[in-house]
Design a protein around this motif. Sequence first.
Motif, short mmCIF file in Angstrom:
data_model
loop_
_atom_site.label_atom_id
_atom_site.label_comp_id
_atom_site.label_asym_id
_atom_site.label_seq_id
_atom_site.Cartn_x
_atom_site.Cartn_y
_atom_site.Cartn_z
N LEU A 3 58.68 24.93 26.41
CA LEU A 3 59.23 25.78 25.36
C LEU A 3 58.48 27.11 25.20
O LEU A 3 59.13 28.16 25.13
CB LEU A 3 59.28 25.01 24.03
CG LEU A 3 59.81 25.78 22.82
CD1 LEU A 3 61.29 26.09 23.00
CD2 LEU A 3 59.57 24.99 21.54
N ALA A 20 61.82 21.19 20.82
CA ALA A 20 62.93 21.69 21.64
C ALA A 20 64.07 20.67 21.71
O ALA A 20 65.25 21.05 21.61
CB ALA A 20 62.44 22.02 23.05
N LEU A 21 63.73 19.41 21.85
CA LEU A 21 64.78 18.37 21.90
C LEU A 21 65.54 18.29 20.58
O LEU A 21 66.76 18.15 20.57
CB LEU A 21 64.15 17.01 22.25
CG LEU A 21 63.65 16.89 23.69
CD1 LEU A 21 62.85 15.60 23.86
CD2 LEU A 21 64.80 16.96 24.67
N PRO A 48 62.13 20.89 28.17
CA PRO A 48 61.71 21.11 26.79
C PRO A 48 60.21 21.26 26.60
O PRO A 48 59.76 21.95 25.70
CB PRO A 48 62.24 19.89 26.05
CG PRO A 48 63.38 19.41 26.88
CD PRO A 48 62.98 19.71 28.30
N ILE A 106 69.43 27.53 23.57
CA ILE A 106 68.50 26.41 23.45
C ILE A 106 69.05 25.15 24.10
O ILE A 106 68.29 24.35 24.65
CB ILE A 106 68.10 26.15 21.97
CG1 ILE A 106 66.93 25.16 21.86
CG2 ILE A 106 69.28 25.64 21.16
CD1 ILE A 106 65.60 25.76 22.18
N HIS A 112 55.83 20.66 21.37
CA HIS A 112 56.85 21.65 21.74
C HIS A 112 58.08 20.97 22.32
O HIS A 112 59.22 21.36 22.02
CB HIS A 112 56.30 22.64 22.77
CG HIS A 112 55.17 23.47 22.27
ND1 HIS A 112 55.15 24.08 21.04
CD2 HIS A 112 54.00 23.81 22.85
CE1 HIS A 112 54.03 24.74 20.88
NE2 HIS A 112 53.30 24.59 21.96
N GLU A 113 57.85 19.95 23.13
CA GLU A 113 58.97 19.23 23.74
C GLU A 113 59.83 18.55 22.67
O GLU A 113 61.06 18.63 22.71
CB GLU A 113 58.44 18.20 24.74
CG GLU A 113 59.54 17.49 25.50
CD GLU A 113 59.01 16.63 26.62
OE1 GLU A 113 59.84 15.99 27.29
OE2 GLU A 113 57.79 16.57 26.85
N ARG A 127 67.83 21.24 20.45
CA ARG A 127 68.99 21.05 21.34
C ARG A 127 70.04 20.15 20.70
O ARG A 127 71.22 20.30 20.96
CB ARG A 127 68.53 20.47 22.68
CG ARG A 127 67.92 21.54 23.57
CD ARG A 127 67.36 21.05 24.86
NE ARG A 127 68.15 20.07 25.55
CZ ARG A 127 67.81 19.53 26.70
NH1 ARG A 127 66.70 19.92 27.30
NH2 ARG A 127 68.56 18.64 27.29
N LEU A 172 67.96 24.78 27.80
CA LEU A 172 66.55 24.65 28.16
C LEU A 172 66.37 23.37 28.96
O LEU A 172 66.53 22.27 28.43
CB LEU A 172 65.68 24.64 26.89
CG LEU A 172 64.19 24.39 27.08
CD1 LEU A 172 63.55 25.43 27.97
CD2 LEU A 172 63.51 24.36 25.71
#
Length: 181
Positions: free
Chosen positions: A74, A14-15, A71, A65, A10-11, A18, A68
């Motif tokens: 998420l 998310a990165l 991350p 996003i 998930h991290e 972003r 966030l």
Amino acid sequence: MSRENDRIRHELLALRCRRGEPAALAELVRVWEPRLFFYVRRMLAEEEAAWQVMQEVWVAVLSRIDRLREPGRLPQWLYAIARNTLMSHLRGRYAERERTATDAPEPVDEDDPLERWADAEQVYAGLARLPPVDREVLTLCFLDDLSIAEIAEVLAIPPGTVKSRLFKARRALRAVLTGES
């Protein structure tokens, strides 16, 4: 897959989102839309309304996003956005009902044989008969597989409150499913 592996996955997603990677954004929607829609759909009676809420959720997610902060969190962040969007929708709907003075709840056809087709369908039908607070906590816990701490974060309440809501909601669902209510 373990929770730690999920958190790392998930991290990374998310990165990548972003950074604005189109493939990452597409993956985010592909992976999370079914889960978020399932949550929203359990809270709303009409499928069309659930899809409208989901559109608002994705607009909010994609526009925020880059903000966030963690991350690895998420899932909690996505569910919190979905919940806030859903609550705004419900507040608007309740306000509209008050304006039009039609406060009668929508009828639920409990005699529909399709509602009793399978155990899962019975549970879903039972969930629909519960108050939104109970329906929400059960959906997040059992159907979306969030931990007590994650649910507490999504709902912005203490973990002890989540536990007591879960206890009450399980009891209410059991009563609905056994015909005690």
